[in-house]
Design a protein around this motif. Structure first.
Motif, PDB file in Angstrom:
ATOM      1  N   PHE A 187       0.815  -1.215   0.000  1.00 46.09           N
ATOM      2  CA  PHE A 187       0.000   0.000   0.000  1.00 46.09           C
ATOM      3  C   PHE A 187       0.852   1.270   0.000  1.00 46.09           C
ATOM      4  N   ARG A 188       2.061   1.199   0.596  1.00 44.98           N
ATOM      5  CA  ARG A 188       2.969   2.353   0.647  1.00 44.98           C
ATOM      6  C   ARG A 188       2.283   3.583   1.240  1.00 44.98           C
ATOM      7  N   MET A 204      -5.997  -8.112 -14.849  1.00 43.07           N
ATOM      8  CA  MET A 204      -7.077  -9.100 -14.928  1.00 43.07           C
ATOM      9  C   MET A 204      -8.179  -8.841 -13.897  1.00 43.07           C
ATOM     10  N   GLY A 205      -8.003  -7.789 -13.104  1.00 34.28           N
ATOM     11  CA  GLY A 205      -9.041  -7.411 -12.158  1.00 34.28           C
ATOM     12  C   GLY A 205      -8.961  -8.069 -10.803  1.00 34.28           C
ATOM     13  N   ALA A 206      -7.831  -8.643 -10.465  1.00 37.19           N
ATOM     14  CA  ALA A 206      -7.687  -9.286  -9.157  1.00 37.19           C
ATOM     15  C   ALA A 206      -7.749  -8.233  -8.051  1.00 37.19           C
ATOM     16  N   THR A 207      -8.358  -8.596  -6.930  1.00 40.99           N
ATOM     17  CA  THR A 207      -8.445  -7.668  -5.803  1.00 40.99           C
ATOM     18  C   THR A 207      -7.077  -7.531  -5.135  1.00 40.99           C
ATOM     19  N   ARG A 208      -6.934  -6.472  -4.329  1.00 41.14           N
ATOM     20  CA  ARG A 208      -5.670  -6.257  -3.627  1.00 41.14           C
ATOM     21  C   ARG A 208      -5.352  -7.419  -2.689  1.00 41.14           C
ATOM     22  N   PHE A 209      -6.375  -7.887  -1.995  1.00 42.49           N
ATOM     23  CA  PHE A 209      -6.162  -9.000  -1.066  1.00 42.49           C
ATOM     24  C   PHE A 209      -5.685 -10.242  -1.812  1.00 42.49           C
ATOM     25  N   ARG A 240      -1.942 -14.315  -3.125  1.00 35.13           N
ATOM     26  CA  ARG A 240      -1.594 -15.301  -4.158  1.00 35.13           C
ATOM     27  C   ARG A 240      -0.307 -14.977  -4.901  1.00 35.13           C
ATOM     28  N   GLU A 241       0.020 -13.711  -5.043  1.00 37.08           N
ATOM     29  CA  GLU A 241       1.177 -13.338  -5.860  1.00 37.08           C
ATOM     30  C   GLU A 241       2.386 -12.915  -5.029  1.00 37.08           C
ATOM     31  N   LEU A 242       2.152 -12.155  -3.957  1.00 35.61           N
ATOM     32  CA  LEU A 242       3.270 -11.587  -3.203  1.00 35.61           C
ATOM     33  C   LEU A 242       3.740 -12.484  -2.059  1.00 35.61           C
ATOM     34  N   VAL A 243       2.798 -12.979  -1.262  1.00 33.94           N
ATOM     35  CA  VAL A 243       3.180 -13.766  -0.089  1.00 33.94           C
ATOM     36  C   VAL A 243       4.035 -14.983  -0.443  1.00 33.94           C
TER      37      VAL A 243
END
Length: 340
Positions: free
Chosen positions: A164-165, A237-242, A247-250
């Motif tokens: 979020f910075r 693709m419209g993925a939510t922040r959560f 799914r991508e960062l953790v």
């Protein structure tokens, strides 16, 4: 691949000779009563060094290539101490905390391998091997619980701050820097004045030592991966922040955080031992490595050095093994990062 330059028969013979000599020297340094403590310790350490060289050469002769023997021995120690701690209630160990059951046991007995007390007893007749294993149980449970709390909480906060910075990052940064500004030992002593010394409370207090570092590491890696193509694609693709964070960062932040967590376990073990040594951790007669070392105060160290050396050796070997494991995990992460 095998090293063809190795003369296997000669290497095996040299390794076997060194191994036998090392074991003999170690046993002599451990058991002889005819020498002063300093000389016995020197012979014991020299024997361990010769034994290590013998094992290294034997493995080189057998496999034809060098082996990271030190790391393998460290992992054997960790597996052994963890299994011993888990199975402590069913192992044939001496009494570890019930003083009433040791009225007829020898007190301050020196280590004697072929007896009921191979590592000796303390000034209350309690078995030092049993107390060291139960102490490992306490120290490992507290440290692992603390690092689990610190990793989950600190890692999650770091991912949020890095993704979020802006204002979120600034607020988290202030709290993180505030925790880092307090000397760790002062923080632990302050917390111990408010918390009853128990496994749960000590784990909570120690987790505060790991959270700031986890926040910074997770934040830095999140910032780096947030600019990668797969994260950009998920956004388009419209993925939510959560979902992006989960799914991508953790999954990409977990490995470096895990590497640091392994190293931090050794730091927390030492911190727990320090609190127990100062009388602020788990109280006697329940054993931890810290309060066992504290038993050597008041001149006991000079007359009965094994009371301090036994738990001190358990503490040193465990911390050393966790540091090696953390270093190896960090090397794996660095190699993986270089390939990405």
């Amino acid at each position: 691949m095998p090293d063809n330059s190795v003369n296997r028969p000669r290497t095996l013979a040299t390794g076997a000779a060194l191994l036998v000599a090392g074991i003999a020297l170690t046993a002599f340094g451990w058991s002889t009563p005819a020498l002063v403590l300093a000389v016995k310790a020197l012979l014991f350490l020299l024997g361990l060094a010769v034994t290590y060289q013998g094992l290294s050469r034997l493995l080189l002769g057998i496999r034809g290539k060098r082996t990271d023997l030190l790391f393998n021995l460290a992992m054997i120690w960790l597996v052994g101490i963890v299994l011993a701690a888990i199975l402590a209630p069913v192992l044939p160990l001496g009494e570890h905390n019930n003083v009433a059951a040791t009225l007829y046991e020898p007190i301050n007995m020196s280590p004697q391998l072929l007896t009921d007390h191979p590592l000796g007893t303390n000034n209350q007749g309690l078995d030092l091997l049993s107390r060291s294993i139960y102490g490992a149980r306490t120290s490992l449970v507290i440290s692992l619980l603390a690092i689990a709390i610190g990793t989950v909480v600190g890692g999650s906060i770091g991912v949020i701050a890095g993704y979020f910075r802006k204002g979120t990052d600034s607020i988290i940064g202030i709290f993180t820097n505030a925790l880092l500004a307090v000397p760790p030992l002062i923080l632990l002593i302050a917390l111990s004045t408010f918390l009853t010394p128990s496994t749960r409370n000590l784990a909570f207090a120690l987790s505060l030592l790991s959270i700031p570092g986890m926040v910074r590491l997770a934040r830095a890696n999140t910032i780096a991966f947030a600019q990668r193509e797969f994260v950009m694609a998920a956004r388009l693709m419209g993925a939510t922040r959560f979902r992006i964070m989960l799914r991508e960062l953790v999954p990409n932040v977990v490995l470096p955080v895990f590497s640091m967590a392994v190293v931090m376990i050794s730091v927390l073990i030492v911190a727990e031992a320090s609190l127990s040594f100062l009388g602020l951790g788990i109280q006697q007669p329940d054993p931890t490595w810290g309060n066992m070392v504290a038993e050597g105060e008041g001149g006991a160290m000079e007359d009965y050095p094994h009371i301090v050396l036994v738990p001190g050796t358990f503490l040193f070997l465990t911390v050393f093994a966790f540091n090696l494991l953390g270093e190896k995990a960090q090397q794996r992460w660095d190699t993986r990062s270089a390939k990405l």
